[in-house]
Motif scaffolding. Structure first.
Motif, short mmCIF file in Angstrom:
data_model
loop_
_atom_site.label_atom_id
_atom_site.label_comp_id
_atom_site.label_asym_id
_atom_site.label_seq_id
_atom_site.Cartn_x
_atom_site.Cartn_y
_atom_site.Cartn_z
N GLN A 64 -14.78 15.73 12.62
CA GLN A 64 -13.81 16.36 13.50
C GLN A 64 -13.91 15.72 14.88
O GLN A 64 -14.97 15.80 15.52
CB GLN A 64 -14.07 17.87 13.59
CG GLN A 64 -13.87 18.60 12.28
CD GLN A 64 -12.44 18.55 11.80
OE1 GLN A 64 -11.50 18.45 12.60
NE2 GLN A 64 -12.25 18.63 10.49
N PRO A 65 -12.89 15.07 15.41
CA PRO A 65 -11.59 14.82 14.76
C PRO A 65 -11.70 13.79 13.64
O PRO A 65 -12.74 13.14 13.52
CB PRO A 65 -10.73 14.30 15.91
CG PRO A 65 -11.71 13.66 16.83
CD PRO A 65 -12.95 14.50 16.76
N GLN A 68 -13.07 9.29 14.77
CA GLN A 68 -14.07 9.62 15.78
C GLN A 68 -14.67 8.35 16.36
O GLN A 68 -15.01 7.42 15.64
CB GLN A 68 -15.18 10.48 15.17
CG GLN A 68 -16.27 10.88 16.15
CD GLN A 68 -17.26 11.83 15.53
OE1 GLN A 68 -16.96 12.50 14.55
NE2 GLN A 68 -18.46 11.89 16.08
#
Length: 282
Positions: A64-65, A68
């Motif tokens: 996440q995201p 990266q």
């Protein structure tokens, strides 16, 4: 006394037991091996003295995201050295890294990915001449350590300076285009003015030529004096029995009294008289 000492001993053992996993995890995180990349960076075979090397991990690793940033380092004297740790903490065995180079406000994307192998050293040289590029986007400011998701203050300052330089270049380019357009417009105006002056000179020359032609026609030909509503009179004529003024028109009698006509008439009368005399003699 003995009870208090026992309680202290038990508490110390409990504290040691609780603290041990935390310390072990921290030490394991700090000691996570890096994949070290090192090499030179050039553009058109000219080494870069500025810019950044950026490493990202694409989607598909549960991060996440999804895309990266895992490492970011400066380019110094045409070279870089960057260390990358496994952002998945060993959950994936085939993590692919994407390299990009930020230079003069552009972010150049390397066309091929590289496999992450923690603990390995790889010499990887870049020539970004044929790489696809796009406008570099501002990034968040982070801690100065490797493997973070941001930049140092110095890196942010460099990007800001690069952005200002690009803005200045764009402004200078617009100013040059404006000046060039003004010069072209001025040249067009001068050409139109020169063409207008040339046309006026040609028209003036034609008017002068027409005036001279009219003057020559007004003077007429020598020896002929045209009279309004009358045909031109002939030149001087002198008969045998008449003496007209020069330029006066002659009548039918004048034509008969012409010397040539009279000579012919005289010859004809002589021949007729001679013929009649011979006829009578016979």
């Amino acid at each position: 006394m003995f009870r208090a000492a026992a309680i202290v001993f038990i508490l110390s053992i409990l504290l040691t037991t609780v603290a041990s996993p935390t310390s072990t995890g921290a030490n394991h995180e700090q000691g996570q091996p890096e994949h070290i990349f090192e090499g030179y960076v050039s553009l058109n075979r000219e080494k870069l003295n500025d810019g950044f090397v950026r490493v990202t991990v694409g989607p598909g690793y549960g991060l996440q995201p999804p895309v990266q940033e895992v490492a970011l380092e400066d380019i110094r004297q045409g070279r870089y050295e960057i260390g990358v740790v496994d952002p998945t903490d060993g959950k994936y065995s085939n993590v692919m890294l994407r390299f990009s180079v930020t230079y003069e406000g552009r972010e150049y994307q390397r066309p091929r990915d590289v496999r992450l192998e923690p603990g390995k050293f790889t010499e990887l040289n870049f020539d970004i001449e044929d790489w696809k590029w796009s406008r570099a986007q501002p990034q968040q400011v982070g801690e100065p350590s490797r493997g973070n998701n941001g930049m140092t203050d110095s890196q942010k300052a460099k990007l800001e300076m690069e952005r200002e330089r690009m803005e200045r270049e764009d402004e200078e380019r617009r100013e040059m285009d404006r000046e060039r357009m003004e010069m072209e417009e001025e040249m067009r105006r001068e050409q139109l003015e020169m063409e207008r002056e040339r046309m006026e000179q040609d028209a003036e020359m034609r008017r002068e030529q027409m005036a001279m032609s009219q003057q020559r026609m007004g003077r007429g030909e020598p020896g002929i004096q045209p009279v309004m509503n009358e045909s031109p009179k002939s030149g001087p004529s002198r008969g045998l029995f008449s003496n007209r003024k020069a330029g006066e028109a002659t009548s039918g009698i004048d034509n008969i009294m012409d010397p040539t006509t009279l000579t012919i008439i005289g010859i004809a009368l002589t021949v007729l008289t001679t013929g009649m005399t011979l006829f009578k003699g016979n």
